[in-house]
Scaffold this motif. Structure first.
Motif, short mmCIF file in Angstrom:
data_model
loop_
_atom_site.label_atom_id
_atom_site.label_comp_id
_atom_site.label_asym_id
_atom_site.label_seq_id
_atom_site.Cartn_x
_atom_site.Cartn_y
_atom_site.Cartn_z
N SER A 1 46.38 30.37 44.49
CA SER A 1 46.08 31.72 44.03
C SER A 1 45.09 31.70 42.87
CB SER A 1 47.37 32.43 43.60
OG SER A 1 48.25 32.56 44.69
N ASP B 1 41.67 30.91 44.21
CA ASP B 1 41.09 32.07 44.89
C ASP B 1 40.42 32.99 43.87
OD1 ASP B 1 42.11 31.16 47.29
OD2 ASP B 1 43.88 32.45 47.25
N ARG B 2 41.12 33.25 42.78
CA ARG B 2 40.58 34.16 41.78
C ARG B 2 39.41 33.53 41.02
NH1 ARG B 2 46.26 35.11 41.11
NH2 ARG B 2 46.28 33.76 39.27
N SER B 3 39.52 32.25 40.71
CA SER B 3 38.42 31.61 39.99
C SER B 3 37.17 31.54 40.87
CB SER B 3 38.82 30.20 39.53
OG SER B 3 39.03 29.33 40.62
N THR C 1 45.62 39.67 47.98
CA THR C 1 44.52 40.48 47.44
C THR C 1 44.70 41.96 47.75
OG1 THR C 1 43.08 40.37 49.40
CG2 THR C 1 43.02 38.50 47.88
N SER D 1 46.03 44.87 45.01
CA SER D 1 46.02 44.13 43.74
C SER D 1 44.98 44.74 42.81
CB SER D 1 45.67 42.66 44.00
OG SER D 1 45.26 42.02 42.80
N TRP E 1 43.84 43.50 40.11
CA TRP E 1 42.89 42.45 39.68
C TRP E 1 41.79 42.28 40.72
CZ3 TRP E 1 40.44 38.09 41.15
CH2 TRP E 1 39.85 37.32 40.15
N TRP E 2 42.14 42.15 41.99
CA TRP E 2 41.14 41.95 43.03
C TRP E 2 40.26 43.18 43.18
CZ3 TRP E 2 39.61 37.68 45.60
CH2 TRP E 2 40.39 36.52 45.46
N HIS F 1 37.72 43.12 40.22
CA HIS F 1 36.71 42.05 40.26
C HIS F 1 35.83 42.14 41.51
CE1 HIS F 1 37.74 39.53 36.72
NE2 HIS F 1 38.88 40.21 36.82
N PHE G 1 41.11 35.07 35.33
CA PHE G 1 41.58 34.66 36.66
C PHE G 1 42.87 33.85 36.62
CE2 PHE G 1 38.22 31.82 35.13
CZ PHE G 1 38.85 30.59 35.16
N GLY H 1 45.70 36.81 36.82
CA GLY H 1 45.78 37.67 37.98
C GLY H 1 46.33 39.03 37.59
#
Length: 562
Positions: free
Chosen positions: A331, A334-336, A396, A399, A401-402, A405, A476, A479
């Protein structure tokens, strides 16, 4: 003629000793190409909104040429971000700015103005660029995170009015099966929705002319919606055998593509071909049709389209091709990965500006513009390589966060890609019949899904700041989680203190001021006499107590004889 066009001619009359005058032709080269701040992005209004001046500007400029630069003409000194030229002092005369860190600290302390900061930074950008090697062959030589532009270009690109700043979408899969395995059936309503989103054009990929009537129907729907059309040669070799590939890529296909464009010249503004070798084939049919030639980043240094009439470049900016682009197996990774793509998006401006400045070629972004950061839509393909990148897509969904971003990623791309004078085309319109937002990987390529998710158009961002003014948030690792609230400073209690137990101010209550006892007259007896008298009185009292009080006396007392 070419030489003369690049010379500045000045006639100066000189008074000779004989008082006669004669003309002298002074020839000096035209202005040198420079890398300067883009004042439409970074200016006195936006500078105060820049969160990290050092990271956004100096990390890039001071990292070039091992941090060294020189002046032109040279003055016998080498300078750098730790050693500014003395003459730059005049740009901020109220403070002693000798290095980049002085700019950051002085501005934070309010000791220099935004205008002075911009003057100092621009001088630094110009000096660093002028000191860099082979800038005419380096598409990234003027890269400062999207905040700079070229000035005095040697080959300024001229944009045709009909193709100026197009906002387009590629109708991927409308004529042949798309990579995601579903072919959209578009209606006039779709084209109306495109128009409502602010699009001005559609790009139709054509692999064959077996469905010519359908192609013409699509062109007509676009026309009715007020959209122009680009006919794109699409060579999908995975779906064709060798004979068909040869036929599709041959002169007959280009002839048919060109003729279809001419038959619909009131709507079709350009044709896009795969190779510049086919330019002559198009020109054998018409001299007027605008041609876009597909290129990738590897073609930038060798572009020579400026020598052709009405021929421009269609650049592929795909960001999901290399292993580094797509791999992740947790996870956090994925975010990084999305953070990485956000961070590098603004850099895309640099090669776009380079081509239009040094090659004199207007650019169209014809492929690769979307919000996808993996290749998960190919997961069912036999050639798909599983690195763990597709195992957590559900995380995602819904979310914050997603959402935040992805919005940042899209806006940063838009900022960079809209520097292409001919505009851009989003990768696809629809990838499934469901247009309620993003619920599977292919939706990240479809503009209708991206728009339904609230990511497009940019007006939904509620921000007036340029997307590349500040770097993305490096959050990231968290999250959607949030840090535990940290204890803030206590209220000001004046002379007291904040009592965290009672949750109020506590004050020290001092005891009453002590009062003195009544004064007693001082004795006139000397201390020595007083001491002897006291001792005598004490001895008598003790003797009486022992004899009469306690009955203490010897019973066998004998009188001492005389």
């Amino acid at each position: 003629l070419s030489l003369i066009s690049n010379l500045l001619l000045d006639f100066i009359w000189i008074n000779c000793l004989t008082n006669s005058y004669f003309p002298i032709l002074i020839m000096s080269t035209s202005k040198t190409t420079q890398c300067v701040l883009d004042d439409s992005v970074l200016n006195e209004d936006t500078l105060p909104q820049m969160s990290n001046l050092a990271l956004s500007i100096f990390a890039s400029l001071c990292g070039r040429n091992r941090g060294a630069f020189v002046l032109s003409p040279p003055d016998g000194q080498t300078y750098g971000c730790l050693n500014f030229p003395a003459q730059w002092h005049d740009l901020a005369p109220e403070v002693n700015v000798t290095k980049s860190d002085d700019i950051v600290k002085s501005y934070a302390a309010g000791n220099i103005t935004a205008a002075e900061v911009l003057d100092l930074v621009e001088n630094l950008a110009i000096a660093v660029y002028a000191s860099s090697a082979n800038v005419a062959k380096d598409p990234y030589a003027c890269n400062v995170n999207g905040l700079t532009r070229y000035e005095n270009c040697p080959l300024a690109a001229t944009t045709p009015p009909l193709l100026d700043s197009m906002k387009s979408v590629t109708l991927q899969g409308i004529l042949d099966e798309a990579p995601w395995g579903w072919s959209p059936k578009l209606t006039s309503q779709d084209f109306e929705e495109m128009k409502e989103l602010g699009l001005t054009s559609v790009q139709i990929p054509i692999i064959s002319f077996e469905k010519k009537e359908k192609i013409e129907g699509i062109i007509e729907m676009a026309k009715q919606a007020g959209l122009t059309v680009i006919l794109q040669q699409s060579l999908n070799q995975d779906d064709l055998d060798d004979d068909e590939v040869t036929s599709t890529a041959g002169a007959d296909f280009i002839d048919s593509l060109t003729q279809l464009a001419l038959d619909n010249a009131d709507t079709v503004v350009a044709i896009s071909i795969s190779s510049k070798d086919d330019i002559s084939t198009v020109r054998a049919v018409t001299d007027d049709m605008t041609i876009l030639v597909s290129i990738t980043g590897g073609d930038l240094l060798d572009l020579d389209f400026h020598k052709y009439e009405n021929v421009y470049a269609s650049l592929d900016v795909s960001h999901s091709r290399t292993i580094a682009d797509i791999v992740s197996s947790s996870s956090v990774e994925d975010r990084s990965k999305l953070f990485y793509h956000e961070s590098t998006s603004c850099i895309q401006r640099s090669p776009i500006d380079y081509v239009q400045c040094y090659k004199g070629v207007p650019l169209f972004i014809g492929n690769g513009f979307d919000v996808s950061i993996d290749n998960c839509l190919y997961a069912d393909s036999p050639d798909f390589k599983d690195y763990g990148q597709c195992d957590r897509f559900d995380e995602t969904l819904d979310s914050p966060w997603w959402q935040e971003h992805r919005l940042s990623f899209l806006n940063r791309q838009l900022f960079a890609l809209e520097q292409a004078s001919l505009g851009w085309s989003f990768s696809a319109w629809k990838t499934t019949s469901d247009s309620e937002g993003i619920s599977e990987p292919s939706h990240l390529l479809g503009l209708s899904h991206v728009a339904a998710a609230g990511l497009y158009p940019p007006s939904t961002t509620n921000t007036t700041l340029p997307a590349c003014l500040n770097p993305p948030e490096p959050d990231f690792t968290l999250g959607d989680a949030t840090l535990s609230p940290t204890m803030g400073p206590p209220p000001d209690c004046g002379n007291g203190w904040w009592n965290y137990t009672t949750q109020n101010c506590t004050f020290w209550i001092p005891p009453p001021v002590p009062t003195c006892a009544p004064a007693v007259a001082a004795s006139t007896t000397s201390p020595v006499v007083a001491g002897l008298l006291g001792g005598l009185v004490t001895a008598v009292i003790l003797w009486c107590t022992m004899i009469y009080g306690l009955g203490y006396r010897r019973s066998s007392y004998t009188t001492i004889p005389n």
